[in-house]
Design an enzyme around this catalytic site. Structure first.
Site, mmCIF file in Angstrom:
data_model
loop_
_atom_site.group_PDB
_atom_site.id
_atom_site.type_symbol
_atom_site.label_atom_id
_atom_site.label_comp_id
_atom_site.label_asym_id
_atom_site.label_seq_id
_atom_site.Cartn_x
_atom_site.Cartn_y
_atom_site.Cartn_z
ATOM 1 N N CYS A 26 42.752 -72.807 19.145
ATOM 2 C CA CYS A 26 41.487 -72.465 19.793
ATOM 3 C C CYS A 26 41.668 -71.112 20.465
ATOM 4 O O CYS A 26 42.529 -70.955 21.337
ATOM 5 C CB CYS A 26 41.185 -73.549 20.827
ATOM 6 S SG CYS A 26 39.803 -73.178 21.901
ATOM 7 N N CYS A 76 37.059 -67.415 16.604
ATOM 8 C CA CYS A 76 36.891 -68.801 17.050
ATOM 9 C C CYS A 76 37.265 -69.640 15.840
ATOM 10 O O CYS A 76 36.780 -69.385 14.723
ATOM 11 C CB CYS A 76 35.443 -69.065 17.452
ATOM 12 S SG CYS A 76 35.060 -70.816 17.670
HETATM 13 N N1 DGL Z 1 37.381 -73.444 18.409
HETATM 14 C C1 DGL Z 1 37.459 -72.828 19.669
HETATM 15 C C2 DGL Z 1 37.809 -71.368 19.652
HETATM 16 O O1 DGL Z 1 38.530 -70.960 18.783
HETATM 17 C C3 DGL Z 1 36.531 -73.305 20.751
HETATM 18 C C4 DGL Z 1 35.073 -73.254 20.509
HETATM 19 C C5 DGL Z 1 34.339 -73.871 21.688
HETATM 20 O O2 DGL Z 1 34.578 -75.045 21.972
HETATM 21 O O3 DGL Z 1 33.590 -73.167 22.342
HETATM 22 O O4 DGL Z 1 37.420 -70.623 20.501
#
Ligand code: DGL
Length: 272
Positions: free
Chosen positions: A72, A182
Site C-alpha cells: 500500500c 496506489c
Molecule cells: N492500496 C492503497 C495504496 O496503495 C490504499 C488505497 C486506500 O485505501 O486509500 O495507497
C-alpha cells in the site's frame, strides 16, 4: 519455503501479490486486507500512522514471517521508516515508481495517480525533487478509483466514464508515463489503457517482487525448495461478499477468513 505477509487497506495489494507469486511461486502468503478501515487515503494521517504500526506489530507477533510487504503506497509513504524502527522482521514498502517514470519519459511530462494522502504527502514531494525535478508533474488524487477497483474485484460493474473523468488532467497535460501510485489502480489497467492507450501506466509490483527475492537471498531464506502446496491465506477485518470470495479463489487463496481483528482498534478521529 519463505513466508511473506502482505498488508493493504483492501484488495490493492493483490496486484503486488501477483508479481510476487510469479517470481517466488513457492512462497507461502498471508494477506491482510483492512477492509473495516478502507479506504486509507482519506483518513486522518496521525490516526492512520498509529493504526498501521499497531496492525503490523500484531501481524508480526501473531505469525512467523520472513518478510512483510506493506502493499500500500499510502501506508508505506506515511510510516515505512517508523515500521522499520520498531519491527524486527524485514519490511518492504511499496512507493510510487517516480524514478522509473522519470527515466523512461520521452517528453519530460509524467503523471502520478494516487490517493490524497500519498499525493499531498512529504514522501512523494521528496521522490519528485530527488528523481524527477526536470519533469513536469501532473498529480491526480482519487479515492473514487480505490472504490472502483474494490467493486471490480467484487465482480460488480464499474463505469468507464467515471474513470475517464478522473484521468482527464493526465490526458490534457500530455503525460507519456503515469505512475499508478496506489496498489488498487493496476487492477484498472485494462480500463485505463482502453481510455488512453498512448499513456504508459506503470507500477512498482515487479520491482517489489525482485526486492523480495534479493532480501530472501540476503537473509539466507531457502527459496528454491519446492513444496507441494504453499499456504495461501487471506484475512479481512470486515465481511467478504461472494464476488470477492470468488476472486480470491481465482488468486489461489485456499483459506479465507472474514472479520479478523488483529488488535483492539480505538476509533477516535478516524477521518481527516
Ligand atoms: N492500496 C492503497 C495504496 O496503495 C490504499 C488505497 C486506500 O485505501 O486509500 O495507497
Amino acid at each position: 519455503m519463505p513466508r511473506i505477509a502482505l498488508l493493504d487497506s483492501g484488495i490493492g495489494g493483490l496486484s503486488v501479490l501477483q508479481a510476487i507469486k510469479q517470481q517466488i511461486p513457492n512462497a507461502s502468503i498471508l494477506y491482510f486486507a483492512d477492509h473495516a478501515y478502507s479506504p486509507y487515503g482519506n483518513k486522518d494521517t496521525l490516526w492512520l500512522n498509529h493504526h498501521i504500526v499497531q496492525l503490523v506489530s500484531a501481524l508480526n507477533q501473531q505469525h512467523k514471517l520472513d518478510a512483510i510487504v506493506i502493499a500500500c503506497n499510502t501506508a508505506s509513504t506515511l510510516c515505512l521508516a517508523q515500521l522499520r524502527q520498531c519491527i524486527n522482521t524485514p519490511i518492504i514498502g511499496v512507493v510510487p515508481a517516480v524514478k522509473t517514470a522519470a527515466n523512461l519519459t520521452k517528453n519530460q511530462s509524467i503523471g502520478v495517480l494516487a490517493t490524497p494522502t500519498t499525493i499531498h504527502g512529504e514522501y512523494l514531494k521528496s521522490l519528485i525533487s530527488d528523481f524527477a525535478h526536470q519533469c513536469q508533474i501532473t498529480k491526480v488524487a482519487s479515492t473514487e478509483l480505490v472504490s472502483l477497483a474494490e467493486k471490480k474485484l467484487n465482480k460488480q460493474p464499474i463505469e468507464q466514464k467515471t474513470i475517464a473523468h478522473i484521468i482527464e488532467p493526465l490526458i490534457k497535460s500530455r503525460c507519456d508515463y503515469v505512475v499508478l501510485g496506489c496498489t488498487h489502480f493496476p487492477h484498472l489497467k485494462p480500463e485505463l489503457t482502453a481510455l488512453a492507450a498512448h499513456i504508459n501506466w506503470i507500477d512498482s509490483a515487479d520491482a517489489i517482487a525482485k526486492r523480495c527475492i534479493s532480501l530472501l537471498e540476503d537473509t539466507h531464506i531457502e527459496n528454491n525448495h519446492q513444496t507441494p502446496k504453499p499456504h495461501m491465506s487471506f484475512y479481512s477485518s470486515a465481511q467478504i461478499n461472494n464476488g470477492l470470495h470468488l476472486t480470491l479463489t481465482e488468486f489461489g487463496f485456499t483459506h479465507i477468513q472474514a472479520n479478523v481483528q488483529l488488535y483492539d482498534v480505538q476509533l477516535n478521529s478516524v477521518h481527516s
